[in-house]
Design an enzyme around this catalytic site. Structure first.
Site, mmCIF file in Angstrom:
data_model
loop_
_atom_site.group_PDB
_atom_site.id
_atom_site.type_symbol
_atom_site.label_atom_id
_atom_site.label_comp_id
_atom_site.label_asym_id
_atom_site.label_seq_id
_atom_site.Cartn_x
_atom_site.Cartn_y
_atom_site.Cartn_z
ATOM 1 N N ASP A 92 43.865 111.455 -51.766
ATOM 2 C CA ASP A 92 44.806 110.442 -52.250
ATOM 3 C C ASP A 92 46.114 110.620 -51.481
ATOM 4 O O ASP A 92 46.825 111.617 -51.697
ATOM 5 C CB ASP A 92 45.080 110.621 -53.744
ATOM 6 C CG ASP A 92 43.893 110.278 -54.621
ATOM 7 O OD1 ASP A 92 42.756 110.310 -54.127
ATOM 8 O OD2 ASP A 92 44.115 109.992 -55.809
ATOM 9 N N LYS A 156 45.435 102.678 -55.069
ATOM 10 C CA LYS A 156 45.830 103.368 -56.295
ATOM 11 C C LYS A 156 47.255 102.969 -56.660
ATOM 12 O O LYS A 156 48.115 102.846 -55.793
ATOM 13 C CB LYS A 156 45.716 104.877 -56.051
ATOM 14 C CG LYS A 156 46.192 105.778 -57.176
ATOM 15 C CD LYS A 156 45.990 107.231 -56.772
ATOM 16 C CE LYS A 156 46.692 108.189 -57.725
ATOM 17 N NZ LYS A 156 46.508 109.599 -57.323
ATOM 18 N N LYS A 191 42.263 102.201 -58.410
ATOM 19 C CA LYS A 191 42.464 103.353 -59.287
ATOM 20 C C LYS A 191 43.799 103.193 -60.014
ATOM 21 O O LYS A 191 44.833 102.971 -59.391
ATOM 22 C CB LYS A 191 42.464 104.659 -58.483
ATOM 23 C CG LYS A 191 42.779 105.907 -59.328
ATOM 24 C CD LYS A 191 42.684 107.177 -58.496
ATOM 25 C CE LYS A 191 43.176 108.394 -59.264
ATOM 26 N NZ LYS A 191 43.047 109.644 -58.490
#
Length: 227
Positions: A92, A156, A191
């Site tokens: 990430d 995300k 996400k």
């Protein structure tokens, strides 16, 4: 949704800089016990967490350029590669918000492309952290357009460490999840991360279009789901 299905949608998160190795050990053991998809951790502790997890199918999800995104592209690529060598199967990374806010979208896209390539070469999935609390809707939409070209595994919402103006959320919102899902469709997964603390919130994020939830409250969320 069953508890097993919900558990597999959760990245069980421990990113506090003061977390001890014992904290991390207990975190990994809980992830294995409850069957979470991954442990989301700072990259420096990837090898330790992978060792604790042993043969467990729970993945190590390491952060890169976290939480500010203010590392050079070369540094982010190296950090991702290092985490992958140490056992990470998901990465990430935080976008370079300075370049984004400066309108240097070619550099933002190049960064995303290089990180996605580095992850693919190491057999890991790449997630791009937008840090939505700092972005306008047009900026979020443009990042989504770039993601549709570059094809990371996920986009995300947040780090959970953002510090927006007073009264503004620093984590995931249903509005942002819906916007991101609407922009990317089925080309990239979404996400939701940051401030997701209850079962109701997690289920709402999934209903809004998220495929994964990043939360440090995974156990509480799972236990709040009726059998």
């Amino acid at each position: 949704m069953t508890k097993k299905q919900l558990a597999q949608a959760i990245d069980h998160t421990l990113l506090k800089p003061q977390a001890t190795r014992e904290d991390l050990r207990l975190h990994c053991q809980a992830a294995a016990q409850y069957g979470f998809h991954s442990v989301a951790i700072n990259s420096a502790v990837t090898a330790f967490c992978r060792e604790v997890l042993g043969d467990s199918p729970v993945l190590c999800d390491a952060t890169v350029g976290f939480p500010l995104g203010q590392s050079t592209l070369a540094a982010k690529v190296f950090e991702a590669q290092d985490a992958i060598r140490n056992g990470a199967k998901e990465i990430d990374y935080v976008v370079n918000l300075t370049e984004l806010k400066s309108g240097r979208w070619d550099l933002v896209e190049e960064e995303m492309r290089r990180l996605v390539e580095a992850c693919a070469q190491g057999g890991a999935a790449c997630k791009v952290i937008f840090e939505t609390c700092y972005l306008t809707n047009p900026e979020k939409e443009r990042l989504c357009e770039i993601a549709c070209r570059v094809r990371p595994a996920f986009i995300k919402t947040s780090t959970g460490f953002g510090t927006p103006g007073q009264g503004l959320p620093n984590g995931a919102t249903l509005e942002d999840v819906r916007l991101m899902k609407r922009c990317v469709g089925d080309q990239v997964l979404v996400k939701a991360s940051g401030g997701v603390r209850t079962t109701q919130q997690a289920l709402a994020m999934l209903e809004a279009g998220a495929s994964r939830i990043g939360t440090s409250n995974g156990v509480e969320i799972l236990e709040g789901l009726a059998d």
